[in-house]
Design a protein around this motif. Sequence first.
Motif, mmCIF file in Angstrom:
data_model
loop_
_atom_site.group_PDB
_atom_site.id
_atom_site.type_symbol
_atom_site.label_atom_id
_atom_site.label_comp_id
_atom_site.label_asym_id
_atom_site.label_seq_id
_atom_site.Cartn_x
_atom_site.Cartn_y
_atom_site.Cartn_z
ATOM 1 N N MET A 1 0.853 -1.170 0.000
ATOM 2 C CA MET A 1 0.000 0.000 0.000
ATOM 3 C C MET A 1 0.897 1.231 0.000
ATOM 4 S SD MET A 1 -3.018 0.715 2.677
ATOM 5 C CE MET A 1 -3.084 2.297 3.411
ATOM 6 N N VAL A 2 0.589 2.167 -0.867
ATOM 7 C CA VAL A 2 1.384 3.390 -0.969
ATOM 8 C C VAL A 2 0.460 4.588 -0.758
ATOM 9 C CG1 VAL A 2 2.902 4.778 -2.425
ATOM 10 C CG2 VAL A 2 2.978 2.285 -2.578
ATOM 11 N N VAL A 3 0.840 5.440 0.209
ATOM 12 C CA VAL A 3 0.047 6.619 0.549
ATOM 13 C C VAL A 3 0.935 7.854 0.399
ATOM 14 C CG1 VAL A 3 -1.356 7.722 2.325
ATOM 15 C CG2 VAL A 3 -1.214 5.241 2.240
ATOM 16 N N PRO A 85 -7.878 -4.847 1.003
ATOM 17 C CA PRO A 85 -8.889 -4.138 1.805
ATOM 18 C C PRO A 85 -8.608 -4.168 3.308
ATOM 19 C CG PRO A 85 -9.960 -5.366 0.072
ATOM 20 C CD PRO A 85 -8.506 -5.751 0.028
ATOM 21 N N TYR A 86 -8.140 -5.287 3.827
ATOM 22 C CA TYR A 86 -7.825 -5.367 5.259
ATOM 23 C C TYR A 86 -6.749 -4.354 5.638
ATOM 24 C CZ TYR A 86 -6.134 -7.062 9.731
ATOM 25 O OH TYR A 86 -5.738 -7.136 11.038
ATOM 26 N N ASP A 87 -5.713 -4.201 4.790
ATOM 27 C CA ASP A 87 -4.657 -3.232 5.076
ATOM 28 C C ASP A 87 -5.202 -1.808 5.120
ATOM 29 O OD1 ASP A 87 -2.748 -5.201 5.271
ATOM 30 O OD2 ASP A 87 -1.948 -4.887 3.252
ATOM 31 N N LEU A 88 -6.139 -1.495 4.229
ATOM 32 C CA LEU A 88 -6.728 -0.154 4.225
ATOM 33 C C LEU A 88 -7.538 0.090 5.499
ATOM 34 C CD1 LEU A 88 -7.206 2.517 2.778
ATOM 35 C CD2 LEU A 88 -9.203 1.467 1.702
#
Length: 101
Positions: A1-3, A85-88
């Motif tokens: 995941m990249v934010v 989705p779980y990571d988000l």
Amino acid sequence: MVVQYRGKQNGISTTFTIRIIGNNLSKSSSNYQLHLLVGDKQIPTFTTLIHQSLSNCLKEIYLFRKHNKISFEASSEKIISEYVPYDLVLYNYQKNYLFMA
């Protein structure tokens, strides 16, 4: 995941990228790798890049930001990659660690 977040370092506006890589070791255990980038350059943080929890990753970024006079604009958050989705859900629940007072 990249934010990505817009923010400032020493008064200079720039883009900060947080890359979080979750590695599921088993059904009951995970660890997370953390990369913090300023522009396109990865910068070293204080401790290891591997953490046993996402909250520890985010606390590490917070401490690094505080020490290096880096500020993020929370409203500029942009997720720029595909994610599990779980990571988000986990990130959204724990991202308050990034903005602790």
